[in-house]
Design a protein around this motif. Structure first.
Motif, PDB file in Angstrom:
ATOM      1  N   PHE A   1     -31.866  -7.047  -6.748  1.00 56.93           N
ATOM      2  CA  PHE A   1     -31.829  -8.062  -5.698  1.00 56.93           C
ATOM      3  C   PHE A   1     -30.880  -9.210  -6.026  1.00 56.93           C
ATOM      4  O   PHE A   1     -30.111  -9.643  -5.169  1.00 56.93           O
ATOM      5  CB  PHE A   1     -33.241  -8.586  -5.418  1.00 56.93           C
ATOM      6  CG  PHE A   1     -34.154  -7.547  -4.822  1.00 56.93           C
ATOM      7  CD1 PHE A   1     -33.781  -6.807  -3.718  1.00 56.93           C
ATOM      8  CD2 PHE A   1     -35.390  -7.297  -5.391  1.00 56.93           C
ATOM      9  CE1 PHE A   1     -34.622  -5.842  -3.167  1.00 56.93           C
ATOM     10  CE2 PHE A   1     -36.243  -6.335  -4.860  1.00 56.93           C
ATOM     11  CZ  PHE A   1     -35.857  -5.605  -3.737  1.00 56.93           C
ATOM     12  N   ASP A   2     -30.897  -9.691  -7.274  1.00 57.55           N
ATOM     13  CA  ASP A   2     -30.096 -10.855  -7.642  1.00 57.55           C
ATOM     14  C   ASP A   2     -28.628 -10.538  -7.893  1.00 57.55           C
ATOM     15  O   ASP A   2     -27.753 -11.324  -7.524  1.00 57.55           O
ATOM     16  CB  ASP A   2     -30.657 -11.530  -8.901  1.00 57.55           C
ATOM     17  CG  ASP A   2     -32.009 -12.168  -8.680  1.00 57.55           C
ATOM     18  OD1 ASP A   2     -32.449 -12.288  -7.517  1.00 57.55           O
ATOM     19  OD2 ASP A   2     -32.647 -12.542  -9.689  1.00 57.55           O
ATOM     20  N   GLU A   3     -28.351  -9.428  -8.549  1.00 57.12           N
ATOM     21  CA  GLU A   3     -26.971  -9.128  -8.961  1.00 57.12           C
ATOM     22  C   GLU A   3     -26.269  -8.107  -8.067  1.00 57.12           C
ATOM     23  O   GLU A   3     -25.097  -8.268  -7.756  1.00 57.12           O
ATOM     24  CB  GLU A   3     -26.947  -8.643 -10.414  1.00 57.12           C
ATOM     25  CG  GLU A   3     -27.580  -9.610 -11.409  1.00 57.12           C
ATOM     26  CD  GLU A   3     -26.938 -10.984 -11.411  1.00 57.12           C
ATOM     27  OE1 GLU A   3     -25.715 -11.082 -11.225  1.00 57.12           O
ATOM     28  OE2 GLU A   3     -27.682 -11.968 -11.599  1.00 57.12           O
TER      29      GLU A   3
ATOM     30  N   GLY B   1     -27.345  -7.314  -5.000  1.00 60.13           N
ATOM     31  CA  GLY B   1     -27.385  -7.842  -3.638  1.00 60.13           C
ATOM     32  C   GLY B   1     -28.118  -6.951  -2.656  1.00 60.13           C
ATOM     33  O   GLY B   1     -27.883  -7.013  -1.451  1.00 60.13           O
TER      34      GLY B   1
ATOM     35  N   GLU C   1     -36.681  -7.552  -0.600  1.00 60.70           N
ATOM     36  CA  GLU C   1     -36.493  -8.648  -1.548  1.00 60.70           C
ATOM     37  C   GLU C   1     -37.575  -9.710  -1.422  1.00 60.70           C
ATOM     38  O   GLU C   1     -38.147 -10.152  -2.421  1.00 60.70           O
ATOM     39  CB  GLU C   1     -35.110  -9.283  -1.350  1.00 60.70           C
ATOM     40  CG  GLU C   1     -34.863 -10.410  -2.312  1.00 60.70           C
ATOM     41  CD  GLU C   1     -33.509 -11.081  -2.134  1.00 60.70           C
ATOM     42  OE1 GLU C   1     -33.215 -11.972  -2.948  1.00 60.70           O
ATOM     43  OE2 GLU C   1     -32.766 -10.716  -1.210  1.00 60.70           O
TER      44      GLU C   1
ATOM     45  N   GLU D   1     -27.598  -2.133   2.515  1.00 66.34           N
ATOM     46  CA  GLU D   1     -28.083  -2.897   1.358  1.00 66.34           C
ATOM     47  C   GLU D   1     -29.393  -2.322   0.825  1.00 66.34           C
ATOM     48  O   GLU D   1     -30.373  -3.026   0.583  1.00 66.34           O
ATOM     49  CB  GLU D   1     -28.246  -4.377   1.734  1.00 66.34           C
ATOM     50  CG  GLU D   1     -26.939  -5.012   2.155  1.00 66.34           C
ATOM     51  CD  GLU D   1     -27.076  -6.435   2.652  1.00 66.34           C
ATOM     52  OE1 GLU D   1     -28.182  -6.864   3.025  1.00 66.34           O
ATOM     53  OE2 GLU D   1     -26.045  -7.131   2.663  1.00 66.34           O
TER      54      GLU D   1
ATOM     55  N   ILE E   1     -23.279  -6.106  -0.805  1.00 64.53           N
ATOM     56  CA  ILE E   1     -23.523  -5.387  -2.053  1.00 64.53           C
ATOM     57  C   ILE E   1     -22.388  -5.665  -3.040  1.00 64.53           C
ATOM     58  O   ILE E   1     -21.216  -5.637  -2.687  1.00 64.53           O
ATOM     59  CB  ILE E   1     -23.596  -3.867  -1.793  1.00 64.53           C
ATOM     60  CG1 ILE E   1     -24.815  -3.525  -0.964  1.00 64.53           C
ATOM     61  CG2 ILE E   1     -23.604  -3.075  -3.074  1.00 64.53           C
ATOM     62  CD1 ILE E   1     -26.104  -3.683  -1.684  1.00 64.53           C
ATOM     63  N   GLU E   2     -22.765  -5.894  -4.281  1.00 62.64           N
ATOM     64  CA  GLU E   2     -21.806  -6.110  -5.366  1.00 62.64           C
ATOM     65  C   GLU E   2     -21.765  -4.831  -6.199  1.00 62.64           C
ATOM     66  O   GLU E   2     -22.547  -4.667  -7.143  1.00 62.64           O
ATOM     67  CB  GLU E   2     -22.217  -7.316  -6.204  1.00 62.64           C
ATOM     68  CG  GLU E   2     -21.242  -7.678  -7.291  1.00 62.64           C
ATOM     69  CD  GLU E   2     -19.842  -7.926  -6.765  1.00 62.64           C
ATOM     70  OE1 GLU E   2     -18.925  -7.243  -7.254  1.00 62.64           O
ATOM     71  OE2 GLU E   2     -19.672  -8.783  -5.883  1.00 62.64           O
TER      72      GLU E   2
ATOM     73  N   HIS F   1     -31.196  -5.477  -0.341  1.00 57.94           N
ATOM     74  CA  HIS F   1     -32.270  -6.035   0.490  1.00 57.94           C
ATOM     75  C   HIS F   1     -33.538  -5.191   0.369  1.00 57.94           C
ATOM     76  O   HIS F   1     -34.639  -5.709   0.471  1.00 57.94           O
ATOM     77  CB  HIS F   1     -31.822  -6.077   1.953  1.00 57.94           C
ATOM     78  CG  HIS F   1     -32.914  -6.439   2.904  1.00 57.94           C
ATOM     79  ND1 HIS F   1     -33.429  -7.719   2.975  1.00 57.94           N
ATOM     80  CD2 HIS F   1     -33.612  -5.698   3.795  1.00 57.94           C
ATOM     81  CE1 HIS F   1     -34.394  -7.744   3.882  1.00 57.94           C
ATOM     82  NE2 HIS F   1     -34.529  -6.541   4.395  1.00 57.94           N
TER      83      HIS F   1
END
Length: 188
Positions: free
Chosen positions: A126-128, A130, A180, A95, A2-3, A132
């Motif tokens: 999902f893209d930034e 992170g 995702e 996530e 995770i971001e 699931h």
């Protein structure tokens, strides 16, 4: 992984018909009207009526929250407030996060606004971020919302029986989730 900085940054996400911008104090008047609309309260199962100052403080506090993402939905190109959405209850270890959306009036339903806003947020999640998995709860009588969620890849994962008592009637809540890969298969 995770971001979490992707939650702190409060992005602006732009689609064809909507622009998602960080929810802030400037949205108080519109958010207040929406939060106290009888039909919106029914669709979200919100029994309480909110005071203006309470809503102002809530909106003002959104940009500073590092653990969630609250965005206003603005129509394009007019910039009219049409609702809000949030990515919340983020679980970094798994996530996963919860999702909620509320359009501010029935005049905005059936135009694809909710679907586009949901797809923009899921793509970011999902893209930034992170993630699931993203999950939500929706009342079983809200067939239009259920159809939108399904079109974005969500599947029913469970049922909370008699979760809402509204005007003397009990209603189930459906737990729906999207992974995702399911979002990607649904065109996300």
């Amino acid at each position: 992984m995770i971001e979490m900085s992707a939650l702190r940054e409060k992005p602006t996400l732009t689609g064809e018909r909507v622009r998602l911008v960080p929810l802030s104090e400037e949205h108080t008047d519109d958010f207040y009207a929406s939060a106290n609309d009888d039909e919106i309260r029914r669709l979200t199962g919100t029994h309480r009526v909110f005071g203006y100052e309470e809503v102002r403080e809530w909106c003002a506090g959104r940009p500073g929250r590092p653990d969630r993402l609250d965005l206003a939905i603005l129509s394009r190109p007019e910039g009219r407030f049409v609702g809000e959405l949030a990515l919340l209850d983020v679980d970094p270890e798994n996530e996963s996060a919860a999702y909620r959306i509320a359009l501010s009036a029935l005049e905005f339903t059936g135009q694809g606004i909710g679907k586009e806003a949901t797809r923009l947020l899921l793509r970011y999640a999902f893209d930034e971020v992170g993630l699931h998995r993203v999950w939500l709860e929706v009342y079983s009588f809200n067939m239009r919302a259920i159809a939108v969620y399904r079109s974005c890849g969500f599947a029913v994962e469970g049922r909370l029986r008699d979760a809402l008592l509204w005007e003397g009637r009990r209603h189930d809540a459906l737990v729906m989730g999207v992974l995702e890969q399911d979002f990607r298969k649904a065109g996300g």
